[in-house]
Design an enzyme around this catalytic site. Structure first.
Site, PDB file in Angstrom:
ATOM      1  N   ARG A  23     141.957  87.416  50.796  1.00 25.50           N
ATOM      2  CA  ARG A  23     141.909  88.876  50.697  1.00 25.50           C
ATOM      3  C   ARG A  23     143.246  89.506  51.084  1.00 25.50           C
ATOM      4  NH1 ARG A  23     136.758  88.115  53.086  1.00 25.50           N
ATOM      5  NH2 ARG A  23     137.478  88.870  55.124  1.00 25.50           N
ATOM      6  N   CYS A  44     122.602  78.544  62.244  1.00 25.42           N
ATOM      7  CA  CYS A  44     121.683  79.107  63.234  1.00 25.42           C
ATOM      8  C   CYS A  44     120.265  79.257  62.676  1.00 25.42           C
ATOM      9  CB  CYS A  44     122.186  80.460  63.726  1.00 25.42           C
ATOM     10  SG  CYS A  44     123.747  80.358  64.639  1.00 25.42           S
ATOM     11  N   PRO A 277     153.723  74.678  66.612  1.00 20.37           N
ATOM     12  CA  PRO A 277     153.894  76.025  66.056  1.00 20.37           C
ATOM     13  C   PRO A 277     153.401  76.176  64.618  1.00 20.37           C
ATOM     14  CG  PRO A 277     156.000  74.864  66.165  1.00 20.37           C
ATOM     15  CD  PRO A 277     155.015  74.011  66.902  1.00 20.37           C
ATOM     16  N   ALA A 281     144.038  76.551  65.594  1.00 22.38           N
ATOM     17  CA  ALA A 281     142.698  75.976  65.740  1.00 22.38           C
ATOM     18  C   ALA A 281     141.721  77.082  66.102  1.00 22.38           C
ATOM     19  CB  ALA A 281     142.692  74.873  66.799  1.00 22.38           C
ATOM     20  N   ASP A 284     134.293  76.102  67.401  1.00 23.27           N
ATOM     21  CA  ASP A 284     133.630  75.389  68.493  1.00 23.27           C
ATOM     22  C   ASP A 284     134.499  74.328  69.147  1.00 23.27           C
ATOM     23  OD1 ASP A 284     131.505  76.930  67.748  1.00 23.27           O
ATOM     24  OD2 ASP A 284     130.261  75.296  66.992  1.00 23.27           O
ATOM     25  N   LYS A 435     115.306 108.019  79.861  1.00 24.79           N
ATOM     26  CA  LYS A 435     116.249 107.182  80.609  1.00 24.79           C
ATOM     27  C   LYS A 435     116.068 105.763  80.088  1.00 24.79           C
ATOM     28  CE  LYS A 435     114.883 108.645  84.689  1.00 24.79           C
ATOM     29  NZ  LYS A 435     114.751 108.878  86.163  1.00 24.79           N
TER      30      LYS A 435
END
Length: 576
Positions: A23, A44, A277, A281, A284, A435
């Protein structure tokens, strides 16, 4: 001038980086390797496909190789493993896992997103165990789902009580499988503190999960059909799910001489740059800084991986952005309950020697007069004088997610507990109260910071009373008769002023009620009459939840249901 950017690993981090890179720049050559078949999937959601909550497998696939190649003009090579980084030559060695073909691929910039792999400990009998599973990807999911569909197991043993273990236990129960969950710690879901996880234990028992806590696996026998625990208990089972945790999959980085940190994670700076350089990374496999105390940590969650993927693309394209650290905000569905946390918990703060205080509240998820309100138990951890927020935990049926999300946002914004009462949050009776629970826990914490209230905690009060301290229970007499802390004296709040002469101003008076509110009112009365006083945080409700949990563990009972597992006793292993 165009660059050649090579990405190792897809899914949340790598795929996000690849899409963002395109993009931002149409000219760069972008190559992404993944040794698996599926380069972008909803990891997940995997337990819920096993549990048949998600019935369409295709919905787990976020992007296909063909679709992502076409939309973003990428060179995606799945079923291709990067086996080595040749830093001096700026190439990676790769191998096609189907054909065995090997070759080197050059890069100008390399992005590592190898993820983390499930821990598979060297337990005696594990290599001979047949129906033993871990859950990381689509093939793992297919194996477990097929086994449950085809073999119709009656009993499963889940080893490990983290998020994946809990979700697997729930979804196997949804499929009608009896479940024993074995956890070496004295609780499941270690991001929660002990008093906050007690209602979760109770809820799991009510749904038929046999919790074997403070126990570990010593060995497997009969090809995994018998699980021998360190306590001497033996579980007869049909299948085993290992969910002990994950470790960074950082071997190619280590072998290339890149700096690593805790748990072998790849060390990066705020720009996600490694010690080389030309190599970044993400995800996880990396060590990042904790957002709150700026200490090194590893947090294998989806949000950091996605965020880092986008940021590294921005950084490669010259944008002046950085990763500010991870708070570890997480949430899980546990049958009908929602469990969420953010930041540091009490165990971690204590172990690190940090100065902190904690408060608990148990308000309704929305206005009590509107149907369907259920309790939300919240815990807030903060600095006792500055009010800096260190963490929060929430447990309940409804409304937990948005409260923890608001507190996590407040933490990112640098707000203190003194600011929480000032948050103008949306209100209508079906959704909240005038509240909000976040406002309420802000008020309670502010009272501590401002010196208007001192608190004592559930794990301190029993010893204090046993040593002669005075504990006043200011609930009504009928409430006290239904359940009380041993040694407490019932003095209903409305009559407290009539009994002040009965107590010494030379000792600290401790007060409790059901959830802490009336205890606070009592403490104000006592304090303004010259008494030293501390209020039990969270009241009898917090104390009693832990007490019930401890009683259930001690008795070895399981509320409302029995499991199909045969749990027997044998002599504990020698020298263990």
């Amino acid at each position: 001038m165009s660059k050649k950017i090579v990405i190792v690993g897809g899914v949340a981090g790598g795929a996000s980086a690849a899409a963002r890179l395109r993009r931002l720049n149409e000219e760069n050559q972008i190559v992404m390797f993944d040794r698996g078949e599926y380069i972008s999937f909803a990891n997940c959601g995997l337990p819920y496909y096993i549990g048949d909550v998600i019935q369409d497998r295709q919905k787990l696939l976020v992007q296909t190789v063909e679709g992502m190649n076409k939309r973003f003009q990428l060179d995606i090579r799945n079923l291709t493993e990067v086996t080595k980084i040749n830093r001096a030559e700026k190439t990676v060695s790769v191998k096609n896992v189907k054909t065995g073909e090997t070759y080197d691929e050059s890069y100008d910039v390399l992005v590592l997103s190898p993820g983390a792999k499930p821990i598979r400990p060297n337990i005696p009998g594990i290599e001979e165990a047949e129906d033993i599973f871990t859950l990381r990807n689509i093939p793992d999911t297919d194996k477990i789902r097929s086994y449950v569909d085809d073999k119709a197991p009656k009993h499963a043993t889940v080893i490990g009580g983290g998020f994946i273990g809990i979700e697997m236990a729930e979804n196997l129960r949804e499929r009608g499988v009896e479940v024993t969950l074995v956890e070496m710690a004295d609780q499941v879901m270690t991001p929660l503190d002990r008093e906050m996880v007690s209602p979760v234990h109770e809820h799991m028992r009510l749904h038929g999960v046999d919790l074997q806590l403070s126990d570990g696996v010593d060995s497997f026998s009969e090809k995994g059909k018998r699980v021998h625990l360190k306590s001497g208990r033996v579980i007869d089972t049909d299948m085993i799910v290992l969910s002990i945790g994950v470790v960074p999959e950082s071997s190619i980085a280590t072998e290339a001489g890149l700096e690593t940190g805790i748990r072998g994670a790849i060390r990066v700076n705020e720009k996600m740059l490694t010690s080389d350089p030309n190599i970044y990374a993400i995800g996880d496999a990396v060590e990042v800084l904790d957002y709150i105390f700026k200490e090194p940590t590893v947090v294998p969650l989806a949000w950091p991986a996605n965020r880092q993927g986008r940021l590294v693309a921005d950084i490669i394209n010259g944008r002046d952005v950085k990763y500010n650290g991870t708070m570890g905000t997480g949430i899980a569905k546990v049958f009908d309950m929602t469990v969420a946390s953010t930041g540091w918990n009490e165990k971690r703060l204590t172990a690190a020697g940090k100065e902190f205080e904690a408060v608990h509240v148990h308000p309704g998820s929305h206005a009590g007069y509107y149907p369907g309100s259920t309790p939300v138990s919240l815990k807030l951890l903060f600095h006792p004088t500055t009010g800096e927020i260190y963490g929060a935990q929430g447990v309940g049926m409804n409304g937990v997610d948005k409260r923890i999300d608001v507190i996590a946002t407040a933490m990112k914004g640098g707000l203190t507990v003194l600011d929480l009462p000032d948050l103008e949050l949306s209100y209508a009776p079906p959704f909240s109260s005038a509240k909000d629970p976040v406002n309420m826990i802000g008020y309670v914490a502010s009272n501590v910071v401002l010196g208007d209230n001192e608190v004592v905690h559930w794990n301190e009060i029993d010893e204090l009373v046993q040593n002669g301290a005075t504990l006043l229970d200011v609930r009504d007499e009928s409430e006290h008769e239904l359940g009380k802390i041993p040694g407490s004296i019932n003095v209903p709040l409305n009559s407290l002023r009539d009994h002040l002469d009965n107590y010494s101003k030379d000792e600290t008076i401790y007060v409790t009620c059901q959830v802490g509110l009336r205890g606070y009112l009592a403490s104000r009365i006592l304090r303004q009459n010259g008494f030293k006083v501390k209020n039990l945080s969270g009241g009898y409700k917090t104390w009693s939840q832990v007490k019930r949990d401890f009683d259930a563990i001690e008795a070895g009972t399981k509320a409302e249901s029995e499991t199909a597992a045969t749990v027997t006793e044998e002599a504990p292993p020698a020298n263990k």
